[in-house]
Design an enzyme around this catalytic site. Sequence first.
Site, PDB file in Angstrom:
ATOM      1  N   GLY A 126       0.759  -0.991   0.008  1.00  0.00           N
ATOM      2  CA  GLY A 126      -0.014   0.011   0.181  1.00  0.00           C
ATOM      3  C   GLY A 126       0.953   1.077  -0.085  1.00  0.00           C
ATOM      4  N   GLN A 154       2.990  10.091   0.874  1.00  0.00           N
ATOM      5  CA  GLN A 154       4.354   9.314   1.059  1.00  0.00           C
ATOM      6  C   GLN A 154       5.041   9.437   0.149  1.00  0.00           C
ATOM      7  OE1 GLN A 154       2.220   5.324   2.242  1.00  0.00           O
ATOM      8  NE2 GLN A 154       4.213   5.336   3.393  1.00  0.00           N
ATOM      9  N   CYS A 198       5.942  -0.181   7.180  1.00  0.00           N
ATOM     10  CA  CYS A 198       5.476   0.802   6.313  1.00  0.00           C
ATOM     11  C   CYS A 198       6.993   1.559   5.573  1.00  0.00           C
ATOM     12  CB  CYS A 198       5.215   1.930   7.128  1.00  0.00           C
ATOM     13  SG  CYS A 198       4.675   3.715   6.649  1.00  0.00           S
ATOM     14  N   LEU A 199       6.685   1.712   4.276  1.00  0.00           N
ATOM     15  CA  LEU A 199       7.298   2.211   3.354  1.00  0.00           C
ATOM     16  C   LEU A 199       8.398   3.586   3.690  1.00  0.00           C
ATOM     17  CD1 LEU A 199       6.046   1.262  -0.104  1.00  0.00           C
ATOM     18  CD2 LEU A 199       7.450  -0.122   1.396  1.00  0.00           C
ATOM     19  N   HIS A 236      -2.517   7.689   6.933  1.00  0.00           N
ATOM     20  CA  HIS A 236      -1.664   8.415   6.344  1.00  0.00           C
ATOM     21  C   HIS A 236      -2.316   9.788   5.888  1.00  0.00           C
ATOM     22  CE1 HIS A 236       2.438   6.506   6.345  1.00  0.00           C
ATOM     23  NE2 HIS A 236       1.945   5.372   5.827  1.00  0.00           N
ATOM     24  N   HIS A 255      -4.392   1.703   7.447  1.00  0.00           N
ATOM     25  CA  HIS A 255      -3.194   2.193   7.363  1.00  0.00           C
ATOM     26  C   HIS A 255      -3.213   3.402   6.657  1.00  0.00           C
ATOM     27  CE1 HIS A 255       1.478   1.505   7.883  1.00  0.00           C
ATOM     28  NE2 HIS A 255       1.385   1.930   6.805  1.00  0.00           N
ATOM     29  N   GLU A 256      -3.392   3.002   5.308  1.00  0.00           N
ATOM     30  CA  GLU A 256      -3.029   4.019   4.253  1.00  0.00           C
ATOM     31  C   GLU A 256      -4.066   5.254   4.488  1.00  0.00           C
ATOM     32  OE1 GLU A 256      -0.432   3.806   2.641  1.00  0.00           O
ATOM     33  OE2 GLU A 256      -0.312   1.845   2.762  1.00  0.00           O
TER      34      GLU A 256
END
Length: 172
Positions: free
Chosen positions: A47, A52, A95-96, A141, A137-138
């Site tokens: 994701g 991000q 997480c990226l 963000h 999660h996304e």
Amino acid sequence: MSLLPIVTLPDEKTLREVSKPVASIDSHVKKLWDDMLETMYRAPGIGLAAIQVGVPQRLLVIDLAKDGEPKTPLFVANPEITWMSEQQSDYEEGCLSIPEYYEMVTRPAEIRIDYVDRQGEARTMHATGLMATCLQHEIDHLNGILFIDHISRLKRERVVKKFQKAHKLGKL
């Protein structure tokens, strides 16, 4: 399509920014989605939210397909969680934007979201399991929230300091 740089800790200023709604699904949004998807696959991840990659718009991409499976990308604009189950589930999240750090996070096991798809159509989705976790999660963000906000203060402070130190030492 092109790869985009992923914003990582310690850049909390960008990662904590609340994203703005997208007015319409045009060619610029579709190109950004495509670039985000390529960036996410290359990272690799499941994701990615637009913030991000430094774009404060309410856009995200998800693909839960495992290696060797056909890709099944989900393109989401302006998502809003409209319902959450009382039942909770635990997943080890990463997480990226916080590379190579994983922690158990408890979230609602099921959610329902309203969103706009790639064709500009309003949709509703009921999600369970990993999809529910990934969407939450996304969407976090997009609201300036990181998964480390769901863990203990001590663990959160420790990981933030680790990334600040690595940045000072030029390792990020």
